[in-house]
Structure formats: C-alpha cells, structure tokens
Design an enzyme around this catalytic site. Structure first.
Site, PDB file in Angstrom:
ATOM      1  N   ASP A   1      96.133  51.132  61.960  1.00 29.87           N
ATOM      2  CA  ASP A   1      96.734  49.804  62.020  1.00 29.87           C
ATOM      3  C   ASP A   1      95.871  48.996  62.980  1.00 29.87           C
ATOM      4  O   ASP A   1      95.878  49.239  64.188  1.00 29.87           O
ATOM      5  CB  ASP A   1      98.185  49.905  62.512  1.00 29.87           C
ATOM      6  CG  ASP A   1      98.883  48.550  62.492  1.00 29.87           C
ATOM      7  OD1 ASP A   1      98.274  47.566  62.006  1.00 29.87           O
ATOM      8  OD2 ASP A   1     100.028  48.477  62.966  1.00 29.87           O
TER       9      ASP A   1
ATOM     10  N   THR B   1      93.988  40.641  43.378  1.00 30.76           N
ATOM     11  CA  THR B   1      94.191  41.857  44.180  1.00 30.76           C
ATOM     12  C   THR B   1      95.692  42.031  44.435  1.00 30.76           C
ATOM     13  O   THR B   1      96.485  41.130  44.142  1.00 30.76           O
ATOM     14  CB  THR B   1      93.489  41.742  45.556  1.00 30.76           C
ATOM     15  OG1 THR B   1      94.138  40.713  46.323  1.00 30.76           O
ATOM     16  CG2 THR B   1      92.015  41.417  45.430  1.00 30.76           C
TER      17      THR B   1
ATOM     18  N   TYR C   1      94.601  30.321  58.309  1.00 28.08           N
ATOM     19  CA  TYR C   1      93.763  31.320  57.647  1.00 28.08           C
ATOM     20  C   TYR C   1      92.310  30.850  57.554  1.00 28.08           C
ATOM     21  O   TYR C   1      91.378  31.575  57.937  1.00 28.08           O
ATOM     22  CB  TYR C   1      94.333  31.606  56.253  1.00 28.08           C
ATOM     23  CG  TYR C   1      93.450  32.460  55.372  1.00 28.08           C
ATOM     24  CD1 TYR C   1      92.966  33.694  55.806  1.00 28.08           C
ATOM     25  CD2 TYR C   1      93.104  32.033  54.081  1.00 28.08           C
ATOM     26  CE1 TYR C   1      92.163  34.481  54.991  1.00 28.08           C
ATOM     27  CE2 TYR C   1      92.301  32.816  53.258  1.00 28.08           C
ATOM     28  CZ  TYR C   1      91.829  34.033  53.720  1.00 28.08           C
ATOM     29  OH  TYR C   1      91.035  34.811  52.915  1.00 28.08           O
TER      30      TYR C   1
ATOM     31  N   LYS D   1      88.689  32.478  59.312  1.00 27.58           N
ATOM     32  CA  LYS D   1      87.502  32.915  58.578  1.00 27.58           C
ATOM     33  C   LYS D   1      86.294  32.034  58.916  1.00 27.58           C
ATOM     34  O   LYS D   1      85.150  32.491  58.827  1.00 27.58           O
ATOM     35  CB  LYS D   1      87.780  32.920  57.078  1.00 27.58           C
ATOM     36  CG  LYS D   1      88.814  33.982  56.660  1.00 27.58           C
ATOM     37  CD  LYS D   1      88.307  35.404  56.845  1.00 27.58           C
ATOM     38  CE  LYS D   1      89.197  36.407  56.133  1.00 27.58           C
ATOM     39  NZ  LYS D   1      88.654  37.774  56.161  1.00 27.58           N
TER      40      LYS D   1
ATOM     41  N   THR E   1      96.951  39.134  46.529  1.00 30.35           N
ATOM     42  CA  THR E   1      97.147  37.797  45.960  1.00 30.35           C
ATOM     43  C   THR E   1      98.170  37.795  44.825  1.00 30.35           C
ATOM     44  O   THR E   1      98.411  36.758  44.220  1.00 30.35           O
ATOM     45  CB  THR E   1      95.817  37.191  45.440  1.00 30.35           C
ATOM     46  OG1 THR E   1      95.198  38.114  44.538  1.00 30.35           O
ATOM     47  CG2 THR E   1      94.869  36.883  46.577  1.00 30.35           C
TER      48      THR E   1
HETATM   49  P1  NAP Z   1      94.666  42.958  49.969  1.00 30.71           P
HETATM   50  O1  NAP Z   1      94.713  43.408  48.555  1.00 30.71           O
HETATM   51  O2  NAP Z   1      95.890  42.406  50.600  1.00 30.71           O
HETATM   52  O3  NAP Z   1      94.107  44.150  50.876  1.00 30.71           O
HETATM   53  C1  NAP Z   1      94.003  43.949  52.263  1.00 30.71           C
HETATM   54  C2  NAP Z   1      93.477  45.206  52.897  1.00 30.71           C
HETATM   55  O4  NAP Z   1      93.421  44.992  54.321  1.00 30.71           O
HETATM   56  C3  NAP Z   1      94.364  46.405  52.656  1.00 30.71           C
HETATM   57  O5  NAP Z   1      93.535  47.538  52.447  1.00 30.71           O
HETATM   58  C4  NAP Z   1      95.144  46.539  53.949  1.00 30.71           C
HETATM   59  O6  NAP Z   1      95.444  47.877  54.263  1.00 30.71           O
HETATM   60  C5  NAP Z   1      94.149  46.029  54.969  1.00 30.71           C
HETATM   61  N1  NAP Z   1      94.822  45.518  56.158  1.00 30.71           N
HETATM   62  C6  NAP Z   1      95.496  44.347  56.291  1.00 30.71           C
HETATM   63  N2  NAP Z   1      96.033  44.271  57.521  1.00 30.71           N
HETATM   64  C7  NAP Z   1      95.688  45.405  58.178  1.00 30.71           C
HETATM   65  C8  NAP Z   1      95.934  45.909  59.471  1.00 30.71           C
HETATM   66  N3  NAP Z   1      96.672  45.252  60.370  1.00 30.71           N
HETATM   67  N4  NAP Z   1      95.431  47.116  59.807  1.00 30.71           N
HETATM   68  C9  NAP Z   1      94.688  47.813  58.926  1.00 30.71           C
HETATM   69  N5  NAP Z   1      94.416  47.390  57.667  1.00 30.71           N
HETATM   70  C10 NAP Z   1      94.916  46.204  57.309  1.00 30.71           C
HETATM   71  O7  NAP Z   1      93.536  41.861  50.195  1.00 30.71           O
HETATM   72  P2  NAP Z   1      92.288  41.360  49.329  1.00 30.71           P
HETATM   73  O8  NAP Z   1      92.756  40.269  48.453  1.00 30.71           O
HETATM   74  O9  NAP Z   1      91.555  42.513  48.764  1.00 30.71           O
HETATM   75  O10 NAP Z   1      91.415  40.669  50.476  1.00 30.71           O
HETATM   76  C11 NAP Z   1      90.455  41.392  51.211  1.00 30.71           C
HETATM   77  C12 NAP Z   1      89.673  40.418  52.071  1.00 30.71           C
HETATM   78  O11 NAP Z   1      89.114  39.391  51.241  1.00 30.71           O
HETATM   79  C13 NAP Z   1      90.496  39.699  53.131  1.00 30.71           C
HETATM   80  O12 NAP Z   1      89.743  39.587  54.313  1.00 30.71           O
HETATM   81  C14 NAP Z   1      90.747  38.331  52.521  1.00 30.71           C
HETATM   82  O13 NAP Z   1      90.945  37.348  53.498  1.00 30.71           O
HETATM   83  C15 NAP Z   1      89.460  38.122  51.741  1.00 30.71           C
HETATM   84  N6  NAP Z   1      89.572  37.197  50.619  1.00 30.71           N
HETATM   85  C16 NAP Z   1      90.399  37.479  49.565  1.00 30.71           C
HETATM   86  C17 NAP Z   1      90.469  36.572  48.494  1.00 30.71           C
HETATM   87  C18 NAP Z   1      91.356  36.818  47.305  1.00 30.71           C
HETATM   88  O14 NAP Z   1      91.589  35.875  46.523  1.00 30.71           O
HETATM   89  N7  NAP Z   1      91.873  38.034  47.096  1.00 30.71           N
HETATM   90  C19 NAP Z   1      89.713  35.413  48.526  1.00 30.71           C
HETATM   91  C20 NAP Z   1      88.903  35.168  49.615  1.00 30.71           C
HETATM   92  C21 NAP Z   1      88.830  36.074  50.641  1.00 30.71           C
HETATM   93  P3  NAP Z   1      96.909  48.541  53.929  1.00 30.71           P
HETATM   94  O15 NAP Z   1      97.434  47.859  52.707  1.00 30.71           O
HETATM   95  O16 NAP Z   1      96.590  49.988  53.732  1.00 30.71           O
HETATM   96  O17 NAP Z   1      97.718  48.298  55.126  1.00 30.71           O
END
Ligand code: NAP
Length: 248
Positions: free
Chosen positions: A64, A191, A156, A160, A194
């Site tokens: 965490d 994902t 947010y 970033k 989202t």
């Molecule tokens: P996601 O599906 O919500 O996955 C987030 C990941 O981060 C999970 O593996 C989660 O682990 C981990 N995480 C979050 N908080 C945590 C904490 N306190 N300690 C440890 N692990 C933590 O997100 P995603 O959409 O793949 O996004 C990944 C990255 O891309 C992020 O930085 C996001 O800001 C960026 N991003 C996403 C998008 C989009 O549209 N999806 C667009 C632009 C940028 P657990 O679930 O195991 O806790």
C-alpha cells in the site's frame, strides 16, 4: 538472440490492473524479470501466473503506497527479488475528479501522496543505484489532463503536471549517468479504474483524432518503447499516447 530486456529487472507499480498489468506483461515478454506491486494480492498473483505461463519471470509485492517509507520498502523488496532494479515504471495512481469545492484536505493529500510523493521517493531510492551501475530507464505515467485545463481535473491534473516536471528534472539529474527518464501521457484508456466513468470516457475520447478509447496494451507498448534500446537517445520527454487528443 537474447530478448531485449533479458538480465534486467523491472519494477512496475500498480501492476495488478489496467495499464500497469499490460506493462508488466509487455516488459516480461521482452525478457525482463518483472516485479509488480499493488494492494490486491489475488490480482497480483494472477498477473504473475499469466507471465510465468507464457515463459516469463515475475514476482508480486503487496504494497500500500501511502508514504515515503512504503516507497522505500517496496524498492528494497524489488531489489531483493531481482538483485538490482534496472527499470522503474511509476504507474500506480489515483484519479478522482469533481468540483474543487468538494475536495477534502485528506482527499487532496491522498492524490498528491499516491501520484507525486511515492514516485518521487521511489526514484530517490532507485535512480542513484542505476546511476552507479551506469544504466537504467524510468518511465512515469502522466495523463492528458496534466496539459489541458479541464473542469473537475484541477487536483488530479496538477499532480500529474508535477510528475511531468519531475520527469524533466530527473532526466537532467540522472541522464548524465546513463539513466534515461521519460513519461507517457495517456488519453482515455479502458481499465478497471476508468470503468466507473461509463460513457464519459468515450465522450472524452471522441474529441480526439482517433475518436476512441485506448486499450491498456497500447499505452504499455509506448512504455516498452521508452524502456527499450529503440529509444536510446530519448530523454526527458513526455510522450502523448492519446490518439492525437493533445494535438487538436
Ligand atoms: P487502475 O486500473 O485503477 O489501476 C491502478 C493501479 O494502481 C492498480 O494496480 C492499483 O493497485 C494501484 N494503486 C492505486 N493506489 C495504490 C496505492 N495506494 N498503493 C499501491 N497501489 C496502488 O488505473 P489505470 O487506469 O490503469 O491507470 C494507471 C495509471 O495511468 C495511473 O497513474 C493513471 O493516473 C494513469 N492514466 C490512466 C488513464 C486512463 O484513462 N485509464 C489515462 C491517463 C493516465 P490495487 O488495485 O492492487 O490496489
């Protein structure tokens, strides 16, 4: 011919879901020993099993990420598992949106801790070791909204935007020692994280030239490029992987 990343260890934070999971799988496919972290041990072990079933090397660390100490102990566990860490992908992040007036101080701190403080201390812990060995690659995951003023995204997006500046400052700090530091700036990507946005994600994506939401594998492919030797002269960039949204 040896796989491109064979012999190297890659730490991917947030490897239990979405972009991080796709990145862990992509880097393992290039031969890296991948250490992936997250809070959800079940999903973490599933990713590890998937990588091993395909002949790759992976381990999961439940962490965490909530302060500098948790970042340092994740770095130590990754070092133990891999012997050394050559690649760091700062992917774990949270992305709450909404009116600034509704944001609590605790919520503000959570976003800046997860998105800024933890990546900062992971780099502080691991980049000097990479520099001593004379090579390494760090990729930070930013977002389209770090560079666009959008309602509901001040917290947010600003977190970033800090990551993007740190990317450039770290390129200056560690680049002369052979450590390349870059970032990707994804657009809307399908994902687990989202899923709650529903049609809102498609509406955001519709405004860009690609006109669609990305698959996590498309972001992972760009991260793999920034990790690999094909980007050997690329340093300190923020690469938009957003279907052209930033351009228009
Ligand atoms: P996601 O599906 O919500 O996955 C987030 C990941 O981060 C999970 O593996 C989660 O682990 C981990 N995480 C979050 N908080 C945590 C904490 N306190 N300690 C440890 N692990 C933590 O997100 P995603 O959409 O793949 O996004 C990944 C990255 O891309 C992020 O930085 C996001 O800001 C960026 N991003 C996403 C998008 C989009 O549209 N999806 C667009 C632009 C940028 P657990 O679930 O195991 O806790």
């Amino acid at each position: 011919m040896a796989a491109e990343l064979s012999g190297s260890t890659a730490l991917v934070t947030g490897g239990t879901s979405g972009i991080g999971r796709a990145t862990a799988i992509a880097l393992a496919g290039l031969g890296a020993h991948v250490v992936l972290s997250g809070r959800d041990a079940t999903r973490g072990e599933q990713v590890v099993e998937r990588i091993r079933a395909a002949g790759g090397k992976a381990g999961f660390v439940a962490a965490d990420l909530k302060d500098a100490a948790s970042a340092r102990s994740l770095a130590a566990r990754a070092r133990e598992l891999g012997g050394h860490v050559d690649v760091l992908v700062n992917n774990a992040g949270i992305f709450p949106t909404g009116p600034s007036a509704d944001t609590t101080e605790a919520g503000f701190d959570r976003v800046y801790t997860t998105n800024v403080k933890v990546p900062f201390f992971l780099v502080a812990e691991l980049a000097p070791e990479m520099a001593r060995r004379g090579h390494g690659a760090i990729v930070n995951v930013s977002t389209l909204v770090a560079a666009r003023g959008m309602a509901g995204m001040a917290l947010y997006g600003s977190s970033k935007a800090a990551v993007e500046l740190m990317t450039k400052a770290w390129a200056a700090e560690f680049g002369p020692s052979g450590v390349r530091v870059n970032a990707v700036s994804p657009g809307p990507t399908r994902t687990e994280g989202t899923a709650a946005f529903g049609d809102g994600l498609d509406e955001l994506a519709a405004a860009g030239p690609a006109g669609r939401v990305a698959a996590p594998e498309e972001i992972a492919a760009a991260i793999a490029f920034l990790v690999g030797s094909g980007s050997s002269f690329v340093q300190g960039v923020v690469l938009p992987v957003d279907g052209g949204r930033l351009a228009v």
